[in-house]
Design an enzyme around this catalytic site. Sequence first.
Site, PDB file in Angstrom:
ATOM      1  N   ASP A 197     -75.990  33.258 -21.872  1.00  0.00           N
ATOM      2  CA  ASP A 197     -76.458  33.836 -20.617  1.00  0.00           C
ATOM      3  C   ASP A 197     -75.360  34.639 -19.914  1.00  0.00           C
ATOM      4  OD1 ASP A 197     -78.655  33.721 -18.599  1.00  0.00           O
ATOM      5  OD2 ASP A 197     -77.083  32.824 -17.362  1.00  0.00           O
ATOM      6  N   GLU A 238     -76.065  37.871 -23.846  1.00  0.00           N
ATOM      7  CA  GLU A 238     -76.584  38.763 -22.830  1.00  0.00           C
ATOM      8  C   GLU A 238     -75.334  39.358 -22.202  1.00  0.00           C
ATOM      9  OE1 GLU A 238     -79.890  38.430 -19.312  1.00  0.00           O
ATOM     10  OE2 GLU A 238     -78.294  36.953 -19.396  1.00  0.00           O
ATOM     11  N   ASP A 310     -87.304  37.316 -18.328  1.00  0.00           N
ATOM     12  CA  ASP A 310     -86.723  38.022 -17.178  1.00  0.00           C
ATOM     13  C   ASP A 310     -87.431  39.328 -16.866  1.00  0.00           C
ATOM     14  OD1 ASP A 310     -84.789  36.155 -16.562  1.00  0.00           O
ATOM     15  OD2 ASP A 310     -83.314  37.031 -17.927  1.00  0.00           O
TER      16      ASP A 310
HETATM   17  C1  BGC Z   1     -81.181  34.656 -17.244  1.00  0.00           C
HETATM   18  C2  BGC Z   1     -81.970  34.609 -15.992  1.00  0.00           C
HETATM   19  C3  BGC Z   1     -81.123  33.922 -14.939  1.00  0.00           C
HETATM   20  C4  BGC Z   1     -79.746  34.575 -14.813  1.00  0.00           C
HETATM   21  C5  BGC Z   1     -78.782  33.693 -14.105  1.00  0.00           C
HETATM   22  C6  BGC Z   1     -80.085  35.595 -16.814  1.00  0.00           C
HETATM   23  O1  BGC Z   1     -79.860  36.672 -17.334  1.00  0.00           O
HETATM   24  O2  BGC Z   1     -81.868  35.124 -18.351  1.00  0.00           O
HETATM   25  O3  BGC Z   1     -83.213  34.001 -16.141  1.00  0.00           O
HETATM   26  O4  BGC Z   1     -81.771  33.988 -13.712  1.00  0.00           O
HETATM   27  O5  BGC Z   1     -79.189  34.857 -16.061  1.00  0.00           O
HETATM   28  O6  BGC Z   1     -78.438  32.615 -14.910  1.00  0.00           O
END
Ligand code: BGC
Length: 532
Positions: A197, A238, A310
Site C-alpha cells: 500500500d 502501489e 479505490d
Molecule cells: C489504499 C486505500 C487506502 C489508502 C490509505 C490506498 O491506496 O488502496 O484504500 O485508503 O491507501 O491506506
Amino acid sequence: MKKEFSDCYDLVVYQIYPRSFKDSNGDGIGDINGILSKLDYLKDLGVNAIWLCPIFKSPQCDNGYDISDYRDIDPIYGTMADFDRLLTVAHEKGIKVIMDFVANHTSSEHEWFRRARSSKSDPYHDYYYWADKPLNDWRSEFGGSAWEYNEPTGEYYLHCFAVGQPDVNWNNPKVREEFKSIVDFWVKKGVDGFRCDVLDHISKDFEKGLRRNGPHLHEYIREVFGRDHLLNLYTVGEAETTEESILATCGQDRRELKSVFQFSHLMVGRKGRYTPVPCRMDEVKDILEGWERFTEERDLLYVLLTDNHDRPWFLSRTGNDRELRYECATCVATMVYLLRGVPFIYEGQEIGCANSHFDDLTAFNDVECLGYYEENKDKESEEKLLAEINFGSRDNSRRPFAWDGSPNHGFTTAAAPWLPYASRSDEINLEADLASEKSIWRYYRDLLALRRERVAFRQGSCRQLQPSKKDCYVYLREYEGERFLVVCNFEREQRFTGLPEGRLLLSNLKRRAGANGVYAPYECAVYDLTNR
Ligand code: BGC
C-alpha cells in the site's frame, strides 16, 4: 527473464474486499470463512491467487488500512485459526494468498502510536513524525490538514491519510526492523506475496516538499524485500508510476518489487476523482500499449487491471454499463487480460458490476468521499456534491457482492449489510448472469482458460497490429511458433480488412466476425494463427 519473475505470468490474481465478499456469520460483514466458502467459485473461474485487502486488527476508520495489530486478525473477519485454515485450503486448491502490506501508516490505536503520543521521551515517540507546528501546508488525502495536534506532547503529528492513520517514520531503523519482522511473520505462515500500500510514501523529504519518493525509498524497499528468503514472493507496489521509478523499483536486479500497478489508463474518463469527462477507449488503448512496449522492451512485469477498491467501476466510466454492458465488459477483459502481464481481477468484474446511484449520503461510508463532502458542503450545492460522489466514490466498488437476486443477495443473513447493496443488484448479480445467454462470468472463465492453456498469452511477445482503423486494439501474441491474434473493436461498427486469417478460438458474440469483416460495437475475437 529470471524464473522468479517469469513465473509471475502464470498468476491470475483475484482481489477480494473482505468486508463485501461473503458473510458467513450473519453480522452483515464479509469474513474469512465466507471467503473460504467461495474458493471453489474462484477456482472454477480460473483464478490461482487471491489478494486480500487488510484483514488485520483495526478500528476500521479506513476499512482496515488503519492497522492496530499487524500480527492479528480483526474479529469482524474471524480468527487467526480461520486465516490459517483459509491459507491451507487455498494452497490445497492451488490458490496463492497475497496479503496487503500497509507500511506508510499505522492506526492511531496501534500500541506504537499510543505510546509515541504519550510522551516525548517514550521509546516509540520516534516511530512517527512530530513537529512543534505544522512543517508545511500538506493536506490529508481525505481532507483537512495533514498535521494533527497531540495534546500530551504539545506537538503535531503527520497523517497523509486520515487523522487515525499517523505516518510512520521509516528513517528510524527500529521501524524498519519492525516491518521486516511483520513480513517474516506472514511469510513464515506461508503467504505467497504482498500488495504494498502507498509504498512510495515511506520515504519523504520535508525540505524538498516531497511526501513520497523521498531519497531513501529504494534503499528501504530493498532492505525489506531484497532479503534472500523473500525473492520468490510475488510483490506488487502501489507507487509512483513514471518510467524512471518503475525501472528503479521493478528491475530484475534491483531486489525490490516484482511489479508496480499502473493506474494512468484508469484516469481516462474523469478529471480528478469526482468529475466525469468523455472516456475515449482509444486513449485507454494507447496508454496500455505504451506500457506494454515499455515493459516488454525492458523485461519488466506489467500489471493488467481495470478495477480495484479505490475507484468506481471502469465499465461505468466507459458509458456502456446499460445496453452494451455484456459486450463492453467482455471486450475490455479480452483487451486487457490477453496482454503481456499479470492479470488482476477485482471482485464483481466477472459479473459486470456497475456504479450505483443513491439520493442520500447515508448510503456512503468511504472516508474519502465523506471528507470531500465535508470540505465542500459550504461551497457547493447538495445536489452537485451527491452527483459527484455517486460518480466518483470508492463505495461504488465496495458494495457487497450480489450472489443472487434474493433480498439479501446471498451475501448475508443479516437484515442489512454493512453498506447498502449496489443499486442495480437486482439486475446485476451472479445468479442472473449465469441464467443469461450473455453471461459475463462464463466469458471470463473461457478467457482465463485460454490464457492458461496457451503459453503464448503468458510468456509470448506482444505486438500491436495497425489495421488502419481507429477505435480498436488489435495485437499478436507469439511464442515459439504459436501465434494468436486478438481483435477488440470499440465504440463503432467497423469493417476490418486485411487481418490475417485464423481459426476462431473465442468471441464475445460467439461468431466469426471476420466473415464479412464487420465488427459490432465492442465485439472482440481471438484467432489462432499457428501454422498459417
Ligand atoms: C489504499 C486505500 C487506502 C489508502 C490509505 C490506498 O491506496 O488502496 O484504500 O485508503 O491507501 O491506506
